[in-house]
Design a protein around this motif. Structure first.
Motif, short mmCIF file in Angstrom:
data_model
loop_
_atom_site.label_atom_id
_atom_site.label_comp_id
_atom_site.label_asym_id
_atom_site.label_seq_id
_atom_site.Cartn_x
_atom_site.Cartn_y
_atom_site.Cartn_z
N SER A 240 0.83 -1.21 0.00
CA SER A 240 0.00 0.00 0.00
C SER A 240 0.86 1.26 0.00
O SER A 240 0.46 2.31 -0.51
CB SER A 240 -0.94 0.01 1.21
N LEU A 241 2.07 1.15 0.56
CA LEU A 241 2.98 2.29 0.58
C LEU A 241 3.53 2.60 -0.81
O LEU A 241 3.79 3.75 -1.15
CB LEU A 241 4.11 2.07 1.56
N TYR A 242 3.69 1.56 -1.63
CA TYR A 242 4.14 1.77 -3.00
C TYR A 242 3.03 2.44 -3.82
O TYR A 242 3.30 3.31 -4.67
CB TYR A 242 4.56 0.44 -3.64
N LYS A 243 1.79 2.07 -3.54
CA LYS A 243 0.66 2.72 -4.21
C LYS A 243 0.57 4.19 -3.79
O LYS A 243 0.30 5.07 -4.61
CB LYS A 243 -0.65 1.99 -3.88
N GLN A 244 0.81 4.44 -2.52
CA GLN A 244 0.76 5.82 -2.03
C GLN A 244 1.90 6.64 -2.64
O GLN A 244 1.70 7.79 -3.06
CB GLN A 244 0.85 5.85 -0.51
N ALA A 245 3.09 6.05 -2.71
CA ALA A 245 4.23 6.74 -3.32
C ALA A 245 3.94 7.06 -4.79
O ALA A 245 4.20 8.17 -5.27
CB ALA A 245 5.49 5.89 -3.20
N SER A 246 3.37 6.09 -5.49
CA SER A 246 3.02 6.29 -6.89
C SER A 246 1.99 7.40 -7.06
O SER A 246 2.09 8.23 -7.98
CB SER A 246 2.48 4.97 -7.47
N ALA A 247 1.01 7.44 -6.15
CA ALA A 247 -0.06 8.45 -6.23
C ALA A 247 0.47 9.86 -6.03
O ALA A 247 -0.16 10.83 -6.46
CB ALA A 247 -1.13 8.14 -5.18
N ILE A 248 1.63 9.99 -5.40
CA ILE A 248 2.26 11.31 -5.23
C ILE A 248 3.25 11.58 -6.35
O ILE A 248 3.27 12.66 -6.94
CB ILE A 248 2.99 11.39 -3.86
N LEU A 249 4.09 10.60 -6.65
CA LEU A 249 5.21 10.82 -7.55
C LEU A 249 4.81 10.94 -9.02
O LEU A 249 5.44 11.69 -9.77
CB LEU A 249 6.24 9.71 -7.38
N LEU A 250 3.76 10.24 -9.43
CA LEU A 250 3.35 10.35 -10.84
C LEU A 250 2.77 11.73 -11.15
O LEU A 250 3.15 12.35 -12.15
CB LEU A 250 2.38 9.22 -11.20
N PRO A 251 1.86 12.28 -10.32
CA PRO A 251 1.43 13.66 -10.55
C PRO A 251 2.59 14.67 -10.43
O PRO A 251 2.62 15.66 -11.15
CB PRO A 251 0.40 13.91 -9.46
N LEU A 252 3.54 14.38 -9.54
CA LEU A 252 4.70 15.25 -9.41
C LEU A 252 5.53 15.23 -10.69
O LEU A 252 6.00 16.26 -11.17
CB LEU A 252 5.55 14.81 -8.22
N GLY A 253 5.67 14.04 -11.27
CA GLY A 253 6.38 13.91 -12.54
C GLY A 253 5.66 14.64 -13.67
O GLY A 253 6.29 15.25 -14.53
N GLU A 254 4.34 14.59 -13.64
CA GLU A 254 3.56 15.31 -14.67
C GLU A 254 3.72 16.82 -14.50
O GLU A 254 3.91 17.55 -15.48
CB GLU A 254 2.09 14.91 -14.59
N TYR A 255 3.66 17.28 -13.26
CA TYR A 255 3.87 18.71 -12.99
C TYR A 255 5.24 19.15 -13.49
O TYR A 255 5.40 20.19 -14.13
CB TYR A 255 3.70 18.98 -11.50
N PHE A 256 6.27 18.33 -13.22
CA PHE A 256 7.62 18.64 -13.66
C PHE A 256 7.68 18.79 -15.19
O PHE A 256 8.30 19.72 -15.71
CB PHE A 256 8.58 17.53 -13.21
#
Length: 374
Positions: A240-256
């Motif tokens: 579940s922590l990998y899902k949570q990390a993905s839910a933050i990092l993928l939008p962060l990557g899109e913002y970048f």
């Protein structure tokens, strides 16, 4: 005056720390090159092949910003050496074996990046990369670069086997690299069939396509992969922590990437270190997709005539449309950036540090990219 009261001294100290971290990371790469060359020698490969591979590795892997590789080390350091909820207060330093393992994983991502870039430059018929000729443009290389790209990728799996085979998370590392490689190649496919430099067709563009290209071509391997590798290395097993990390990092990557697209059109070359080419290269970038939603008939006709054309006059016409009052890309980007920051900080606030993941992992990424100008 004490450095804590002198902003200039503080910035200089940060720059020195950053440079030292890079130099320590860079010092690991020659050791890995020697391991790879020793493997070729053990397989009876002739000296000529060994030296070709060494040149391939040295020419294409170091030399960039190394952000992805360094992010693995930084994330391992935060997870193992900082106090939860302290905003980064240190409890210890990484041991040398811990640092080496993190750095090897980091260099594996840099090898993945090198593999992508060698192939991408051939597909795009690019001329230069990182201030030097693209690998396939180097005298005597040409189409051999295709095989060289494969050999850069193969190095990842040799190094993972050599250094992590006895670790319980070895299979999960392999899975991560295989999955993310496939995802990145899917993103490249969408990009190539959407934005053909030789056949400009803006009807193929949309913000939905841009989202898919960014997510698959950039966000998975540039933002999620470094953190997920670090999490595996430190022993985080809660999926579940990998899902949570993905839910933050993928939008962060899109913002970048949206930020990158905006700077390509509006950043000053002397600040960002390059001349933007997205308009002339017919890129499915964020500004043009926003324009397509707001342009009037006359502006749309001008976009069809001038976007993706290899001349400065056409590029300027497109840029003039970008700043037209009914379009106002700078204003829309400012609103997008504010909204993205609020959304990302909200997601980071939800991280429960008692489970082993730390907010600092994500705030360190966000602080590096928020309102950046380079």
């Amino acid at each position: 005056m004490a450095s804590s009261q002198n902003p200039t001294a503080g910035l200089a100290e940060k720059a020195a720390t950053k440079l030292a971290a890079r130099k320590r990371f860079e010092a690991v790469f020659p050791l890995l090159v020697e391991e790879l060359i020793e493997y070729l020698a053990s397989e009876g490969m002739p000296r000529e092949a060994q030296e070709w591979y060494r040149r391939n590795l040295d020419y294409n892997t170091p030399g960039g910003k190394l952000n992805r590789g360094l992010s693995v080390v930084d994330t391992v350091d935060i997870l193992l050496c900082t106090e939860p909820g302290s905003g980064g207060k240190r409890t210890r330093e990484l041991t040398e074996p811990e640092y080496l393992k993190a750095a090897i994983l980091g260099w594996c991502i840099e090898l993945l990046q090198a593999y992508f870039l060698v192939a991408d430059d051939m597909m795009d018929r690019s001329i230069t990369r990182r201030g030097q000729p693209c690998w396939y443009k180097v005298e005597g290389v040409a189409e051999i670069a295709i095989n060289d790209a494969f050999m850069l990728e193969a190095a990842i799996y040799y190094l993972l086997k050599k250094h992590f085979r006895s670790e319980p998370y070895y299979g999960l590392l392999l899975e991560l690299f295989h999955d993310v490689t496939f995802q990145t190649e899917l993103g490249q496919l969408i990009d190539l069939i959407t934005a053909d430099e030789n056949h400009v067709d803006l009807s193929k563009f949309s913000l939905e396509k841009h989202h898919l290209i960014v997510l698959y071509k950039t966000a998975f391997y540039s933002f999620y992969l470094p953190v997920a590798l670090a999490m595996r290395m430190v022993g985080i097993t809660d999926e579940s922590l990998y899902k949570q990390a993905s839910a933050i990092l993928l939008p962060l990557g899109e913002y970048f990437q949206v930020q990158d697209d905006y700077l390509d059109a509006f950043g000053k070359p002397e600040v960002i270190g390059k001349i933007g080419t997205d308009i002339q290269d017919n890129k499915c970038s964020w500004p043009v997709n926003v324009v397509l939603l707001h342009a009037n008939a006359e502006q749309r006709k001008a976009l069809d005539q001038h976007y993706g054309r290899k001349n400065a006059e056409s590029e300027q016409i497109v840029k003039d449309i970008y700043v037209a009052p009914n379009v106002n890309i700078p204003g829309k980007f400012e609103a997008y950036e504010k909204e993205s920051y609020q959304m990302l900080t909200g997601l980071i606030d939800q991280v429960d540090e008692s489970k082993g993941l730390k907010k600092e992992v994500f705030t360190s990424f966000l602080n590096k990219v928020y309102k950046r100008t380079v």
